[in-house]
Design an enzyme around this catalytic site. Structure first.
Site, PDB file in Angstrom:
ATOM      1  N   PRO A   9       0.794  -1.223   0.000  1.00 52.05           N
ATOM      2  CG  PRO A   9      -0.142  -1.093   2.131  1.00 52.05           C
ATOM      3  CD  PRO A   9       0.559  -2.028   1.205  1.00 52.05           C
ATOM      4  CG  ASN A  10      -0.373   4.328   1.126  1.00 56.58           C
ATOM      5  OD1 ASN A  10      -1.330   4.799   0.527  1.00 56.58           O
ATOM      6  ND2 ASN A  10      -0.467   3.838   2.348  1.00 56.58           N
ATOM      7  NE  ARG A  17       3.390   7.128   2.020  1.00 53.62           N
ATOM      8  CZ  ARG A  17       3.687   5.945   2.517  1.00 53.62           C
ATOM      9  NH1 ARG A  17       4.124   4.979   1.741  1.00 53.62           N
ATOM     10  NH2 ARG A  17       3.533   5.725   3.803  1.00 53.62           N
ATOM     11  CE1 TYR A  22       8.400   5.103   2.810  1.00 49.33           C
ATOM     12  CE2 TYR A  22       7.125   7.116   2.999  1.00 49.33           C
ATOM     13  CZ  TYR A  22       7.433   5.853   3.443  1.00 49.33           C
ATOM     14  OH  TYR A  22       6.768   5.324   4.524  1.00 49.33           O
ATOM     15  CG  ASN A  71       8.259  -1.816   0.830  1.00 51.77           C
ATOM     16  OD1 ASN A  71       7.517  -1.819   1.798  1.00 51.77           O
ATOM     17  ND2 ASN A  71       9.033  -0.791   0.516  1.00 51.77           N
ATOM     18  CB  ALA A  74       1.017   0.209   6.662  1.00 49.38           C
ATOM     19  CG  HIS A  77       4.506  -2.237  10.717  1.00 44.76           C
ATOM     20  ND1 HIS A  77       5.841  -2.510  10.949  1.00 44.76           N
ATOM     21  CD2 HIS A  77       4.487  -1.320   9.725  1.00 44.76           C
ATOM     22  CE1 HIS A  77       6.588  -1.765  10.140  1.00 44.76           C
ATOM     23  NE2 HIS A  77       5.781  -1.045   9.384  1.00 44.76           N
ATOM     24  CG  ASP A  84      -0.548 -17.455   8.352  1.00 44.14           C
ATOM     25  OD1 ASP A  84       0.434 -17.577   9.110  1.00 44.14           O
ATOM     26  OD2 ASP A  84      -1.720 -17.374   8.775  1.00 44.14           O
ATOM     27  CD  GLU A  95      10.122  -7.295   6.734  1.00 46.47           C
ATOM     28  OE1 GLU A  95       9.845  -6.262   7.379  1.00 46.47           O
ATOM     29  OE2 GLU A  95      10.191  -8.428   7.269  1.00 46.47           O
ATOM     30  CG  HIS A  97      10.727  -2.041   5.457  1.00 47.75           C
ATOM     31  ND1 HIS A  97       9.362  -1.973   5.295  1.00 47.75           N
ATOM     32  CD2 HIS A  97      10.990  -3.197   6.102  1.00 47.75           C
ATOM     33  CE1 HIS A  97       8.823  -3.043   5.833  1.00 47.75           C
ATOM     34  NE2 HIS A  97       9.779  -3.806   6.317  1.00 47.75           N
ATOM     35  CB  ILE A  98      12.133   2.975   0.953  1.00 52.32           C
ATOM     36  CG1 ILE A  98      11.675   2.165  -0.268  1.00 52.32           C
ATOM     37  CG2 ILE A  98      12.870   4.251   0.542  1.00 52.32           C
ATOM     38  CD1 ILE A  98      10.549   2.802  -1.047  1.00 52.32           C
ATOM     39  CB  SER A  99      12.216   4.785   5.741  1.00 54.09           C
ATOM     40  OG  SER A  99      11.194   3.973   6.299  1.00 54.09           O
ATOM     41  NE  ARG A 104       9.108   6.386   8.733  1.00 53.61           N
ATOM     42  CZ  ARG A 104       8.215   6.079   7.804  1.00 53.61           C
ATOM     43  NH1 ARG A 104       8.405   5.036   7.017  1.00 53.61           N
ATOM     44  NH2 ARG A 104       7.134   6.813   7.652  1.00 53.61           N
ATOM     45  NE  ARG A 108       5.879   4.442   9.960  1.00 54.38           N
ATOM     46  CZ  ARG A 108       4.962   4.347   9.006  1.00 54.38           C
ATOM     47  NH1 ARG A 108       4.896   3.264   8.266  1.00 54.38           N
ATOM     48  NH2 ARG A 108       4.116   5.339   8.791  1.00 54.38           N
TER      49      ARG A 108
END
Length: 144
Positions: A9-10, A17, A22, A71, A74, A77, A84, A95, A97-99, A104, A108
């Site tokens: 998402p996003n 954004r 990001y 990625n 949200a 979390h 699963d 997995e 993550h950009i940040s 943060r 998170r």
């Protein structure tokens, strides 16, 4: 060699954004750079804002590709269902993550999906995806 990148998402809003978090580059521009850097790898890309659609994609590709770069945004979390799905497939999942999520908000700092992933890369901007591809390639080469 086939690697599937899945963004949650996003992440369709990368480049617009929160550019201070990001960056200013859209993902399609970065994807083009990855494909040039790894011509020997078929890199497929999928983005969806829906948890169920992300699960469907993991099910679709998780037995046939050499690795998945995920990625989950949200959902990282919150989603036991994504965990699963990751655990149900045979392709290794990295997995990303950009940040640096640990710098943060407190919520998170914990990833539900990490327990099913081969590894976690965070905090290197869009380069986190390249590092994940490198990890998949390295693992594949060490098996040969």
């Amino acid at each position: 060699m086939k690697i599937q990148i899945i963004n949650g998402p996003n992440l369709n809003l990368l480049g617009v954004r929160e550019p201070s978090v990001y960056g200013k580059m859209g993902f399609n521009d970065y994807l083009a750079q990855l494909r040039v850097a790894y011509p020997q790898v078929e890199i497929d890309y999928y983005q969806n804002n829906s948890e169920g659609e992300l699960i469907n994609k993991i099910h679709e590709v998780g037995f046939s590709c050499d690795g998945v770069v995920l990625n989950a945004g949200a959902y990282t979390h919150t989603s036991v269902a994504l965990l699963d799905a990751i655990k149900a497939v045979s392709s290794p999942v990295i997995e990303v993550h950009i940040s640096n999520v640990h710098q943060r908000e407190e919520f998170r700092h914990h990833s539900i999906i990490s327990a099913g992933c081969k590894g976690v890369i965070c905090g290197f901007g869009l380069d986190s995806y390249r590092l994940a591809i490198e990890a998949i390639l390295q693992a594949k080469n060490s098996l040969q």
